[in-house]
Design an enzyme around this catalytic site. Sequence first.
Site, short mmCIF file in Angstrom:
data_model
loop_
_atom_site.label_atom_id
_atom_site.label_comp_id
_atom_site.label_asym_id
_atom_site.label_seq_id
_atom_site.Cartn_x
_atom_site.Cartn_y
_atom_site.Cartn_z
N SER A 1 43.42 39.45 21.07
CA SER A 1 42.44 39.72 20.02
C SER A 1 41.79 41.08 20.28
CB SER A 1 41.42 38.58 19.95
OG SER A 1 40.69 38.64 18.74
N ASP B 1 46.74 33.64 10.99
CA ASP B 1 45.57 34.10 11.73
C ASP B 1 44.59 34.77 10.76
OD1 ASP B 1 43.69 35.12 13.47
OD2 ASP B 1 45.12 36.15 14.75
N HIS C 1 44.92 31.85 15.17
CA HIS C 1 44.53 32.83 16.17
C HIS C 1 44.85 32.36 17.59
CE1 HIS C 1 42.44 36.51 17.14
NE2 HIS C 1 41.61 35.90 17.95
#
Length: 709
Positions: A553, A639, A677
């Site tokens: 991320s 995501d 995610h």
Amino acid sequence: MSLQNQHPIQPPRAKQTDHVREHHGDRFSDPYTWLADPQDPQVISHLEAENAYAESWLEPLKPVADRLFSELRSHTQETDLTVPVRIGPWWYYSRTTEGAQYPCHCRAPYVKGEQRPVPDPESEIIGEQVLLDVNHEAQGSEFYQLGGLEISHDSTRMAVLYDVRGDERYALQARDLSTGAMVDEALTGLGYGLVWSRDGEYVFYTRADDAWRQHQVWRHRIGAPAEDDDLVLQEDDELFNVGIEMSSDERWLLVGARSATVGETWLLDLSDPTGELRSVQPRVDGLDYAADVDGEQILIVHNGDRADFDVATAPLSRPARAHWTPLLTGAEGERILGVQAFSTCLVISMRSNGLPTVRIIPKLPAGFGRPSGTGLDGETCTVAVGDNPAYDTDAVQLVLESYLTPRSVYDLEVTGGKLTLLKQRTVPGYDQKQYIEERVWVAAEDGVAVPVSLVRHRDVSKDGTNAGFLYGYGSYEISMDPYFSARRLSMLDRGVVCAVAHIRGGGEMGRSWYDSGKMLAKKNTFTDFVAAGRYLVDSGWVASDRLAAEGGSAGGLLIGAAVNLAPELFRAVHAAVPFVDALTTILDPSMPLTVAEWEEWGNPLADPDVYAYMKSYTPYENVRSTAYPAVLATTSLNDTRVMFTEPAKWVQVLRSTVTSDQAQRPILFKIEMIAGHGGKSGRYDTWRQVSEESAFLLDQIGATELLQI
């Protein structure tokens, strides 16, 4: 060094289109913007080609990945259960069963005066009731994630939030626990947070806007149609996100709205669910606070007097700041994070000396006693509040964990301070004495001392020959605290020196540590990470051509920026769900989370200095024509937090720009077509995914074989 020899499939080359982004007089050609539409068949076809190419590289590594997967299983007690905790007349706990992907959530009756049951994982507790077998719920779904599970105050109803796509937009189900009957399935597209009214007739929930900002709180009557729901609060300021929870004393709905610098909390009496909200303290620029309720007093964690926050109290009848009375002021180097109230004490979550810890403040007839520690602190230990759902308790559950200490759950008696170990995670085949953990301090580019955690096998010496693995994150004041990992054991047993860089932008060393790694100081995050990597090599812990790195991320942004800064430092990197096209995203207010993110990165739309600064480090725009490490980029189609298009574009630029031999240092992109995610949802599927990623890195750094001891 790599096991790869033949590559019958060529890397996909995406078509290029004429697209120019122009801001503040700067023109940037961005030919891969067309990759943003998941409904476009050409996009899907391209992603499938990327997966095929990645598989052509990863398939020969399958024996390595299979061994790693087997080791993960061998170090896991697959049939197990959590420590039971009491809520009202029941003990609540979760079970895992060998061969099952997901846990089973259960409860058993509490008999007044009985001690906490210590059940055998292989057998049921007397009167055991299955509340939610997630394996059953997930049947027919490739992905299944719980977003919340809450029991009504009278223990008769259960509400769950669940997601079967990975986009973190949840549907609600409510069930009657006496019959198992479904009593509500009216709501979909919900955000995080779920709170019951005291009478069990209503639930409160949140919704997000088109930019995936939680901005509304709603009240729903169980069994009623969704169109009859009532809007309780709407937050129109795009810098703020809204969240809900129940107060510690179980009497109030807490509605919190927070930006990066300002907070506000409202209260609603759960005994009067159709009543009105009231603000604790209306928002003030620069005042960040969160509040809880403990009987007739408010507990406030705030930055009104100190950047690293303090704890204050106020009467419930007069909660505004003018009535706040200091309760606990942190010492130098202490960052206060939160407070939780119990009938016998307050528990303060905080950071001290760069590590999470806990302070206990006992309640006395005349007020509060002196804060005390827990006796669990250590140089590389995480100490945190455990699962403590019940307000009435004489003991507080705490959790200790380190890189080498498996998760250990304790009860701490408030009176007397006696610690009782309730359960330590069983790790079959693990001998803690075979490994060493320590913390070192590394000089950053500007001379600041950055903590770096090191873990290694005891037979590994500082001789300049070892493989290394460096992990980092460094954003949003999120800390990378010590935790035990079976995946890490497989690396350690192969002689890999594992390190975590606690870089600026995270929260390890307090609010100033965060502030010095954000906005126009963001590059400190990247140079800190590079300094940590150079320390590993220069100190002799890691060979100069055997260092791998990983981040996810915002940590994927870190990886992309670090390899642009020092591509020669790394042999291979894994960038998971990477935020590598950050400037493009932050320039688009319609994208999920963007407007609130301006308080993290700055607003490049309005400020040319921010635009220029971000453009100078965004990975996608700064790939250099030089030799790069091998790259594995992973993401998921659904995501919401970081769009799949970011790594899709990044790998195209990498392949067309870098000069390294991609037959030896490939640039791979793998995307899960039904996930979010966090990647896959079932534990075995997750282990398979992690094992494959580890196999790629270990192959590149020449560490696929176990140490010969």
